[in-house]
Design a protein around this motif. Structure first.
Motif, PDB file in Angstrom:
ATOM      1  N   THR A 126     -22.174  24.765   0.235  1.00 10.90           N
ATOM      2  CA  THR A 126     -21.243  24.193  -0.726  1.00 10.90           C
ATOM      3  C   THR A 126     -19.893  24.896  -0.629  1.00 10.90           C
ATOM      4  O   THR A 126     -19.834  26.131  -0.550  1.00 10.90           O
ATOM      5  N   VAL A 127     -18.838  24.110  -0.641  1.00 13.54           N
ATOM      6  CA  VAL A 127     -17.477  24.635  -0.654  1.00 13.54           C
ATOM      7  C   VAL A 127     -16.725  23.923  -1.775  1.00 13.54           C
ATOM      8  O   VAL A 127     -16.707  22.698  -1.822  1.00 13.54           O
ATOM      9  N   ASP A 128     -16.144  24.702  -2.681  1.00 15.02           N
ATOM     10  CA  ASP A 128     -15.295  24.110  -3.713  1.00 15.02           C
ATOM     11  C   ASP A 128     -13.967  23.707  -3.091  1.00 15.02           C
ATOM     12  O   ASP A 128     -13.385  24.465  -2.299  1.00 15.02           O
ATOM     13  N   VAL A 129     -13.489  22.514  -3.456  1.00 14.06           N
ATOM     14  CA  VAL A 129     -12.249  21.976  -2.895  1.00 14.06           C
ATOM     15  C   VAL A 129     -11.362  21.469  -4.031  1.00 14.06           C
ATOM     16  O   VAL A 129     -11.833  20.770  -4.927  1.00 14.06           O
ATOM     17  N   LEU A 130     -10.099  21.818  -3.967  1.00 15.65           N
ATOM     18  CA  LEU A 130      -9.083  21.239  -4.839  1.00 15.65           C
ATOM     19  C   LEU A 130      -8.143  20.434  -3.951  1.00 15.65           C
ATOM     20  O   LEU A 130      -7.741  20.914  -2.887  1.00 15.65           O
ATOM     21  N   VAL A 131      -7.800  19.233  -4.368  1.00 15.31           N
ATOM     22  CA  VAL A 131      -6.823  18.423  -3.642  1.00 15.31           C
ATOM     23  C   VAL A 131      -5.632  18.223  -4.566  1.00 15.31           C
ATOM     24  O   VAL A 131      -5.800  17.869  -5.736  1.00 15.31           O
ATOM     25  N   ARG A 132      -4.447  18.465  -4.016  1.00 17.14           N
ATOM     26  CA  ARG A 132      -3.222  18.318  -4.794  1.00 17.14           C
ATOM     27  C   ARG A 132      -2.191  17.525  -3.988  1.00 17.14           C
ATOM     28  O   ARG A 132      -2.001  17.765  -2.797  1.00 17.14           O
ATOM     29  N   GLU A 133      -1.517  16.616  -4.691  1.00 14.16           N
ATOM     30  CA  GLU A 133      -0.506  15.754  -4.085  1.00 14.16           C
ATOM     31  C   GLU A 133       0.800  16.529  -3.909  1.00 14.16           C
ATOM     32  O   GLU A 133       1.062  17.495  -4.618  1.00 14.16           O
ATOM     33  N   HIS A 134       1.616  16.101  -2.962  1.00 11.18           N
ATOM     34  CA  HIS A 134       2.864  16.795  -2.638  1.00 11.18           C
ATOM     35  C   HIS A 134       3.727  17.062  -3.868  1.00 11.18           C
ATOM     36  O   HIS A 134       4.253  18.172  -4.031  1.00 11.18           O
ATOM     37  N   ALA A 135       3.911  16.071  -4.723  1.00  9.70           N
ATOM     38  CA  ALA A 135       4.795  16.234  -5.884  1.00  9.70           C
ATOM     39  C   ALA A 135       4.330  17.399  -6.763  1.00  9.70           C
ATOM     40  O   ALA A 135       5.153  18.166  -7.285  1.00  9.70           O
ATOM     41  N   MET A 174       0.849  -1.185   0.000  1.00  6.02           N
ATOM     42  CA  MET A 174       0.000   0.000   0.000  1.00  6.02           C
ATOM     43  C   MET A 174       0.891   1.244   0.000  1.00  6.02           C
ATOM     44  O   MET A 174       1.734   1.400   0.866  1.00  6.02           O
ATOM     45  N   ALA A 175       0.686   2.102  -0.976  1.00  7.61           N
ATOM     46  CA  ALA A 175       1.446   3.347  -1.070  1.00  7.61           C
ATOM     47  C   ALA A 175       0.651   4.479  -0.420  1.00  7.61           C
ATOM     48  O   ALA A 175      -0.505   4.701  -0.764  1.00  7.61           O
ATOM     49  N   ILE A 176       1.293   5.174   0.490  1.00  4.98           N
ATOM     50  CA  ILE A 176       0.671   6.323   1.148  1.00  4.98           C
ATOM     51  C   ILE A 176       1.256   7.587   0.519  1.00  4.98           C
ATOM     52  O   ILE A 176       2.470   7.699   0.363  1.00  4.98           O
ATOM     53  N   LYS A 177       0.384   8.509   0.158  1.00  6.34           N
ATOM     54  CA  LYS A 177       0.818   9.799  -0.370  1.00  6.34           C
ATOM     55  C   LYS A 177       0.267  10.892   0.526  1.00  6.34           C
ATOM     56  O   LYS A 177      -0.739  10.713   1.208  1.00  6.34           O
ATOM     57  N   ARG A 178       0.917  12.040   0.446  1.00  5.44           N
ATOM     58  CA  ARG A 178       0.478  13.200   1.228  1.00  5.44           C
ATOM     59  C   ARG A 178      -0.140  14.224   0.285  1.00  5.44           C
ATOM     60  O   ARG A 178       0.368  14.446  -0.820  1.00  5.44           O
ATOM     61  N   TYR A 179      -1.218  14.815   0.750  1.00  9.24           N
ATOM     62  CA  TYR A 179      -2.014  15.739  -0.054  1.00  9.24           C
ATOM     63  C   TYR A 179      -2.322  17.010   0.736  1.00  9.24           C
ATOM     64  O   TYR A 179      -2.296  17.020   1.962  1.00  9.24           O
ATOM     65  N   ALA A 180      -2.690  18.053  -0.001  1.00 12.92           N
ATOM     66  CA  ALA A 180      -3.261  19.260   0.589  1.00 12.92           C
ATOM     67  C   ALA A 180      -4.617  19.481  -0.062  1.00 12.92           C
ATOM     68  O   ALA A 180      -4.745  19.397  -1.288  1.00 12.92           O
ATOM     69  N   ALA A 188      -7.047   9.968  -7.178  1.00 12.98           N
ATOM     70  CA  ALA A 188      -7.228  10.229  -5.752  1.00 12.98           C
ATOM     71  C   ALA A 188      -7.498  11.698  -5.449  1.00 12.98           C
ATOM     72  O   ALA A 188      -8.257  12.010  -4.525  1.00 12.98           O
ATOM     73  N   GLU A 189      -6.906  12.606  -6.223  1.00  8.87           N
ATOM     74  CA  GLU A 189      -7.127  14.026  -5.957  1.00  8.87           C
ATOM     75  C   GLU A 189      -8.597  14.392  -6.131  1.00  8.87           C
ATOM     76  O   GLU A 189      -9.203  15.006  -5.247  1.00  8.87           O
ATOM     77  N   THR A 190      -9.183  14.018  -7.252  1.00  3.96           N
ATOM     78  CA  THR A 190     -10.590  14.352  -7.512  1.00  3.96           C
ATOM     79  C   THR A 190     -11.517  13.629  -6.545  1.00  3.96           C
ATOM     80  O   THR A 190     -12.454  14.229  -6.009  1.00  3.96           O
ATOM     81  N   THR A 191     -11.262  12.354  -6.309  1.00  3.54           N
ATOM     82  CA  THR A 191     -12.094  11.579  -5.389  1.00  3.54           C
ATOM     83  C   THR A 191     -12.059  12.178  -3.987  1.00  3.54           C
ATOM     84  O   THR A 191     -13.095  12.334  -3.339  1.00  3.54           O
ATOM     85  N   SER A 192     -10.868  12.548  -3.535  1.00  2.00           N
ATOM     86  CA  SER A 192     -10.742  13.154  -2.201  1.00  2.00           C
ATOM     87  C   SER A 192     -11.446  14.502  -2.136  1.00  2.00           C
ATOM     88  O   SER A 192     -12.119  14.814  -1.151  1.00  2.00           O
ATOM     89  N   ALA A 193     -11.295  15.313  -3.182  1.00  2.00           N
ATOM     90  CA  ALA A 193     -11.944  16.625  -3.202  1.00  2.00           C
ATOM     91  C   ALA A 193     -13.460  16.488  -3.110  1.00  2.00           C
ATOM     92  O   ALA A 193     -14.114  17.197  -2.331  1.00  2.00           O
ATOM     93  N   ALA A 232      -2.625  12.380   4.874  1.00  2.00           N
ATOM     94  CA  ALA A 232      -2.036  11.228   4.192  1.00  2.00           C
ATOM     95  C   ALA A 232      -3.173  10.279   3.844  1.00  2.00           C
ATOM     96  O   ALA A 232      -4.157  10.162   4.586  1.00  2.00           O
ATOM     97  N   ALA A 233      -3.048   9.602   2.694  1.00  2.00           N
ATOM     98  CA  ALA A 233      -4.085   8.669   2.251  1.00  2.00           C
ATOM     99  C   ALA A 233      -3.461   7.585   1.385  1.00  2.00           C
ATOM    100  O   ALA A 233      -2.379   7.770   0.816  1.00  2.00           O
ATOM    101  N   ASP A 234      -4.171   6.490   1.259  1.00  2.00           N
ATOM    102  CA  ASP A 234      -3.748   5.370   0.427  1.00  2.00           C
ATOM    103  C   ASP A 234      -3.852   5.781  -1.034  1.00  2.00           C
ATOM    104  O   ASP A 234      -4.947   5.983  -1.548  1.00  2.00           O
ATOM    105  N   ALA A 235      -2.725   5.896  -1.697  1.00  2.00           N
ATOM    106  CA  ALA A 235      -2.706   6.330  -3.096  1.00  2.00           C
ATOM    107  C   ALA A 235      -3.118   5.226  -4.054  1.00  2.00           C
ATOM    108  O   ALA A 235      -3.471   5.490  -5.191  1.00  2.00           O
TER     109      ALA A 235
END
Length: 188
Positions: free
Chosen positions: A78-87, A1-7, A59-64, A50-53
């Protein structure tokens, strides 16, 4: 399982008393979605986690969408959300076309967009009319140099008008926050 970090970048919360979202409650909501190491930064809608990548190819769109749904269910708006991975966040930081190290954080901003921007979107805008303010396009991002800060920026105001951002989610962060989000999404 790969874990990635997001904002997750939330647009328009806790501004002028509207769409109030307490940061402690935001952390709890994101943890409730199965994310770990959840941290918030400032009151303006920045949450890192952090989440399972491997769980999802997008994952960015699904998380958002999951965060948007949780916020709507909890707060009723309603709140618009963008999720972006560390890289990605690090690549945006590294690609800055302005001399960031020589500027104050309030002079440099990044607007993150839900899709790639094209120069055609800005064709009617005369950059010379806003000098010494400048902007440059990046990867789903727009860099804005505003020497007197965003609060008085005529170019910043023009760039945020619906005609230029139509059909997109857009949310801006000053350079200090851009740097901090890269730091917070780095491996622990």
């Amino acid at each position: 399982m790969a874990i990635k970090r997001y904002a997750a970048l939330l647009r328009g919360i806790n501004v002028g008393g509207n769409k109030k979202v307490p940061m402690a409650r935001l952390r709890t909501l994101v943890e409730g979605l199965g994310c770990t190491d959840v941290r918030t930064y400032l009151q303006s809608g920045n949450v890192t986690f952090a989440a399972d990548a491997d769980a999802d190819a997008d994952a960015e769109t699904t998380s958002a969408r999951a965060i948007e749904g949780a916020l709507s269910a909890e707060f009723g708006f309603t709140v618009d959300v963008l999720v972006r991975e560390h890289a990605y966040l690090k690549a945006v930081l590294d690609a800055c076309p302005f001399p960031a190290a020589e500027l104050q954080g309030k002079q440099l901003h990044v607007t993150y967009f839900s899709e790639q921007l094209t120069a055609e979107r800005f064709a009617e805008l005369d950059p010379a009319a806003y000098a010494p303010e400048e902007f440059r396009l990046g990867d789903r991002a727009l860099y804005l140099y505003a020497p007197d800060g965003l609060g008085t920026s005529k170019l910043g105001d023009r760039l945020s008008r619906p005609a230029l951002t139509k059909g997109l989610i857009a949310t801006s962060r000053n350079w200090n926050t851009v740097v901090k989000l890269v730091e917070l999404t780095s491996a622990p």
